[in-house]
Design a protein around this motif. Structure first.
Motif: not given
Lengths: 411, 97
Positions: A90, A92, A97-99, B90
């Motif tokens: 994960e 940030y 967020e990228y997975k 976020g």
């Protein structure tokens, strides 16, 4: 979620993306800079065969090929933290967020600073910043400049600045002190320039290389003319040191002084040389902060430019699922970075499909290509790269199970 | 000719910590680069030590006569880039930094 997330859209990252996508992986590449290409974007120099190496063009070719293969490239994305979970990574970023299942760090290098007195004045920049302003943003930082720091990088960029129409008045060295290290020692500077290969990009460097085989740097620096030698018509003055950068609200010049071969200062020679801007060139060091927060082990290898994450020839780190390629593994040319990227892309494909056997031949071929490219490299940033690499890989504690299984079976 | 000391040159640009301050602290406390950071805030500014980290390490190593170690004393901590609270929280399009 992608199979593979690559941080850094430079020569290594893009080449890895292409290799992995060709093997059918879904790949995303992110980069801080507004444009893909990484350090390629700044590069423009003539090779010994007379051809020009146009980094911008090369970067565009790589991006295009990656796009054709369905790779997603996203720019202006800064990674500020990374965590590992059961399913992968994960990441940030300033854009969310990228997975991904596997992660490749191809973050490249950063410039080492040399704090010269007055270096906080506006109009003082690193040599790399001047390169980016000229070659990427097409902005001339000023009409005249002085470069503090004599190394391969500063000489290559000095010529690029000249091509931009900047009057590069001289390349000098910083005054020797606790912060300038070897960069302020005329003999050591000359010695490192003399160890450059015969393939060096300019006739003068090739000459220095030849002389270096016959004359000890200790003697050569005594013979080195006080006025310097001309390279691309730019005076390279290893016996002139920068005492401070002067200027009231912004840099207007550099206070310089003549020094002897042993570094002794001749204070009667002190003078101020005017310039619109001043570049500091302290060389490059691997940009490995992300590897550090993930918890990679590190090794300090001066020949590779500083601290590098521990990794093996397949570009795997000691953290499962984490790979590295390009200048984060040591300072070398863009061509080596591209070759390393291919190795990483193939190794990750093998890792994901868990089919190392099938991929073994192509991975080994790609590794061989890294070595060949390294041996043919025009610019060796530090002497002894090949040997340092071999030693490092022999001792490498990274032995992914799959790889070692193959090796054992062969034996 | 007066030789001007270099001790007032800035090492940490964000926190404006001079070379002299760092030298004094190391000499006085015989301490590590990490302790220098905690005592002076050198390397703790907006950029997170991206520029001065290596210089601080070098100066401290030189004074203490130490070799360069494999692991850095001045550890990296997230966030490794300046981010807004919005980004941390976020929100993807918070550019008002």
């Amino acid at each position: 979620m992608s199979d593979l997330l690559i941080i850094g859209a430079g020569p290594a990252g893009l080449s890895a993306a292409i290799a992995a996508a060709e093997e059918g992986l879904s790949v995303t590449v992110i980069d801080e800079f507004p444009k893909a290409g990484g350090r390629l974007l700044g590069q423009l120099h003539q090779e010994p065969n007379g051809e020009w190496w146009n980094g911008i063009q090369k970067g565009e070719q790589l991006s295009q090929r990656a796009h054709q293969l369905g790779v997603t490239i996203q720019c202006e994305v800064s990674v500020y933290d990374i965590s590992q979970s059961k399913n992968g990574w994960e990441v940030y970023t300033t854009r969310g967020e990228y997975k991904a299942e596997k992660l490749l760090l191809a973050t490249g290098a950063t410039e080492s600073p040399i704090p010269v007195k007055g270096w906080t004045l506006p109009g003082v920049m690193t040599i790399g910043a001047a390169q980016i302003m000229g070659n990427v943003h097409r902005v001339k930082p000023g009409n005249s400049c002085i470069i503090i720091g004599a190394n391969v990088l500063s000489m290559a960029i000095a010529n690029e600045l000249k091509l931009c129409g900047v009057n590069v008045k001289e390349i000098i060295i910083p005054k020797a002190d606790i912060t300038s290290n070897e960069a302020g020692n005329p003999e050591q500077v000359l010695s490192s320039l003399m160890r450059l290969t015969h393939l060096a990009p300019t006739p003068i460097l090739r000459q220095l290389g030849k002389i270096g085989k016959m004359v000890h740097p200790k003697i050569a620096i005594r013979l080195f003319p006080k006025k310097g030698i001309r390279m691309f018509d730019i005076p390279l003055r290893l016996k002139t040191a920068a005492l401070e950068i002067v200027g009231d609200r912004f840099a207007t010049g550099v206070r310089t002084v003549n020094i002897k071969a042993n570094g002794e200062i001749d204070h009667t020679s002190e003078k101020v040389v005017d310039a619109d801007f001043v570049c500091i060139a302290g060389g490059l060091t691997p940009l490995s902060e992300l590897a550090s927060i993930i918890g990679c082990s590190f090794k300090y290898i001066p020949e590779l430019g500083g601290h590098v994450p521990v990794h093996n020839e397949q570009m795997q780190t000691n953290i499962p699922g984490l790979y590295v390629a390009g200048n984060i593994t040591g300072i070398e040319s863009a061509k080596v970075a591209m070759a390393q990227g291919r190795v990483a892309g193939l190794a990750i494909a093998a890792d994901i499909t868990n089919d190392w056997e099938q991929m073994e031949t192509s991975i080994n071929k790609a590794i061989e290509n890294v070595n060949i490219t390294r041996d043919k490299a025009l610019i060796q940033f530090h002497p002894g790269i090949s040997d340092a690499r071999k030693k490092f890989y022999q001792k490498s504690e990274v032995n992914l199970t799959q790889i070692s299984k193959i090796k054992k079976r062969e034996a | 000719m007066v030789v001007k000391s270099d001790d007032n040159k800035i090492i940490c640009r964000c926190e404006e910590v001079s070379l002299g301050t760092i030298k004094d602290i190391v000499h006085h406390f015989h301490c590590s680069s990490r302790e220098v950071k905690l005592r002076t805030r050198a390397g703790m500014g907006y950029c997170g030590g991206r520029i001065c980290r290596t210089i601080i390490e070098k100066v401290v190593q030189d004074i203490n006569n130490e070799k360069v170690s494999n692991e850095s004393q001045l550890s990296y901590r997230p966030p490794i880039r300046p981010v807004t609270f919005g980004q941390l929280g976020g929100s993807e399009n918070d550019d008002e930094s």
